[in-house]
Design an enzyme around this catalytic site. Structure first.
Site, PDB file in Angstrom:
ATOM      1  N   HIS A  35      13.037 -41.904 -17.660  1.00 40.21           N
ATOM      2  CA  HIS A  35      12.769 -42.604 -16.387  1.00 40.21           C
ATOM      3  C   HIS A  35      13.052 -44.102 -16.472  1.00 40.21           C
ATOM      4  CE1 HIS A  35      11.103 -39.325 -13.865  1.00 40.21           C
ATOM      5  NE2 HIS A  35      10.947 -38.775 -15.052  1.00 40.21           N
ATOM      6  N   SER A  68      31.537 -19.690  -8.504  1.00 42.14           N
ATOM      7  CA  SER A  68      30.799 -19.883  -9.756  1.00 42.14           C
ATOM      8  C   SER A  68      30.544 -18.539 -10.422  1.00 42.14           C
ATOM      9  CB  SER A  68      29.450 -20.568  -9.470  1.00 42.14           C
ATOM     10  OG  SER A  68      28.588 -20.420 -10.591  1.00 42.14           O
ATOM     11  N   LEU A 124      17.821 -29.903 -18.679  1.00 41.94           N
ATOM     12  CA  LEU A 124      18.921 -30.156 -19.616  1.00 41.94           C
ATOM     13  C   LEU A 124      20.205 -30.561 -18.889  1.00 41.94           C
ATOM     14  CD1 LEU A 124      18.268 -27.187 -22.081  1.00 41.94           C
ATOM     15  CD2 LEU A 124      17.519 -29.570 -22.283  1.00 41.94           C
ATOM     16  N   SER A 126      22.021 -29.311 -16.275  1.00 47.70           N
ATOM     17  CA  SER A 126      23.105 -28.398 -15.903  1.00 47.70           C
ATOM     18  C   SER A 126      23.837 -28.940 -14.674  1.00 47.70           C
ATOM     19  CB  SER A 126      22.556 -27.004 -15.617  1.00 47.70           C
ATOM     20  OG  SER A 126      21.618 -27.044 -14.568  1.00 47.70           O
ATOM     21  N   ASP A 171      22.009 -38.726 -16.923  1.00 50.44           N
ATOM     22  CA  ASP A 171      22.607 -37.413 -17.167  1.00 50.44           C
ATOM     23  C   ASP A 171      24.133 -37.472 -17.105  1.00 50.44           C
ATOM     24  OD1 ASP A 171      19.936 -36.833 -16.991  1.00 50.44           O
ATOM     25  OD2 ASP A 171      20.070 -35.970 -14.980  1.00 50.44           O
TER      26      ASP A 171
HETATM   27  C1  GLA Z   1      16.423 -36.745 -14.478  1.00 53.75           C
HETATM   28  C2  GLA Z   1      17.354 -37.721 -13.778  1.00 53.75           C
HETATM   29  C3  GLA Z   1      17.776 -38.856 -14.694  1.00 53.75           C
HETATM   30  C4  GLA Z   1      16.575 -39.505 -15.380  1.00 53.75           C
HETATM   31  C5  GLA Z   1      15.664 -38.428 -15.982  1.00 53.75           C
HETATM   32  C6  GLA Z   1      14.398 -39.012 -16.540  1.00 53.75           C
HETATM   33  O1  GLA Z   1      17.117 -36.082 -15.501  1.00 53.75           O
HETATM   34  O2  GLA Z   1      18.496 -37.041 -13.326  1.00 53.75           O
HETATM   35  O3  GLA Z   1      18.511 -39.815 -13.965  1.00 53.75           O
HETATM   36  O4  GLA Z   1      15.878 -40.330 -14.496  1.00 53.75           O
HETATM   37  O5  GLA Z   1      15.314 -37.434 -15.044  1.00 53.75           O
HETATM   38  O6  GLA Z   1      14.661 -39.819 -17.628  1.00 53.75           O
END
Ligand code: GLA
Length: 385
Positions: A35, A68, A124, A126, A171
């Site tokens: 976060h 998909s 994770l 996806s 991500d």
């Molecule tokens: C999700 C969000 C990211 C990040 C995480 C927490 O994965 O997509 O941008 O904020 O939560 O670290």
């Protein structure tokens, strides 16, 4: 059959015509830095071996056609000109959002077949694997002037503006920029990166992902609340972002005696201490051959997410506590929270004991049986064929 052959075959079955290439993008697990990304802070993810593959060809009839392997029978066809936030929705929103962000580059439309093995709803990423595989494909085919780092924003816009999940860039950056054998140290403000060596195997360690079987959805609820609380805290402190708060002592003005001030203090304290933990973990990894030394930082990160950020669940807390009791070097929940997975750093010869202890404890508590698997820091997005 290889992943490329499977994608080729499924593309031929879905679209018939010639294929221009196959791309892959991985999911991620964050070592530390949760976060912090939407607070202009630091993150340290690794890419997973699991990827989403995108088999892609441009069209000339102006349609975006999406199929998909994970959603058989759910074929989506929309004119590029009619793409709009939420249309299409569901899984198709991620690739469609990427096409929307690059719509000037593919006016004739595009056919996309996706097939992947990044578990969905486990925290994770996806969804980032899905959007980044398509973003890299469109870049290679139709937007060669864009750098891979530019695709972070293409994929983020797909998620924020098209799907409507108010996430940061953790991500997408992990999926696009990670390299095998390394963790990606990213400053989300200036976007500078460092590939930090993380050879767990050589150190006799394993990173065990434990899926608690509870899911999350960042387009609704708690994730957006946390983001707003962080923005409010920064505003009250008069800083551009919580990244700019030097230490916990500087948070004192938030504690105005009201329940609301108390909540903002906790949220901000997580961000300030989490940024410090990322820097400390990077310092340890740069200077030691023993990555096990970062374990206590991971465990401290979990306590902060549980107590200050308040996004853990009883399943995640149980997985972490049980892993530590069974001898893990460190453990924490990962990702956006409110469900998903924990990650456990453990001596390779104890992995089975830890996994079994968690499975037994979950059974005693009547929780959904967990799924555990070890991951190695793997390569970021790439063209396969
Ligand atoms: C999700 C969000 C990211 C990040 C995480 C927490 O994965 O997509 O941008 O904020 O939560 O670290």
């Amino acid at each position: 059959m290889t992943a490329v052959d499977r994608a080729r075959e499924a593309f031929a079955a879905a679209f018939g015509g010639p294929l221009e290439g196959v791309w892959a993008a991985p999911g991620r697990v964050n070592v530390i830095g949760e976060h912090t990304d939407y607070n202009d802070g630091f993150v340290l993810p690794v890419a997973l071996p699991q990827t989403t593959r995108a088999a892609v060809a441009r069209r000339d009839d102006g349609l975006v056609a999406l199929v998909s392997a994970q959603h058989p029978g759910d074929r989506v066809e929309v004119p590029v000109a009619e793409l709009a936030p939420g249309r299409p929705g569901g899984w198709a929103g991620y690739p469609a959002g990427v096409v929307d962000a690059l719509r000037d580059r593919v006016p004739g439309g595009v056919s996309v077949l996706v097939d992947g093995d990044v578990p969905a709803g486990m925290g994770l990423s996806s969804s980032a694997a899905l959007s980044c595989s398509v973003a890299l494909a469109l870049r290679d085919l139709a937007a060669p002037d864009l750098a891979v780092a530019d695709l972070v924003d293409v994929a983020r816009r797909a998620e924020n503006d098209f799907v409507g999940a108010p996430t940061g860039i953790l991500d997408q950056s992990a999926s696009l920029l990670c390299t095998a054998g390394h963790a990606l140290f990213l400053d989300t403000r200036d976007r500078s990166t460092e590939q930090v060596p993380l050879d767990l195997r050589a150190a006799g360690l394993e990173l065990l992902v434990v899926d608690t079987g509870t899911t999350h959805d960042h387009a609704t609820g708690g994730y957006g609340d946390r983001r707003r609380e962080c923005e409010q805290a920064a505003e009250r402190l008069g800083v551009r972002a919580l990244r700019d708060v030097p230490d916990v002592a500087a948070l004192a003005p938030l504690d105005d005696g009201t329940p609301e001030g108390g909540v903002l203090l906790r949220r901000a304290r997580h961000i300030v201490t989490e940024n410090a933990r990322v820097l400390e973990v990077v310092r340890i990894l740069r200077g030691t051959a023993d990555p096990g030394a970062i374990g206590p930082m991971l465990t401290a990160g979990h306590a902060s997410l549980r107590d200050d950020f308040q996004i853990s669940t009883v399943e995640l807390d149980t997985a972490v506590a049980t892993a530590l009791e069974a001898g893990a070097a460190g453990a924490r929940m990962v990702g956006g929270g409110f469900g998903g997975s924990a990650v456990v750093l453990v001596d390779a010869d104890r992995t089975d004991d830890v996994a079994r202890a968690i499975t037994d404890r979950f059974a005693q508590q009547g929780f959904t049986p967990p799924r555990a698997f070890a991951v190695v820091p793997s390569a970021g997005a790439r063209r396969l064929a």
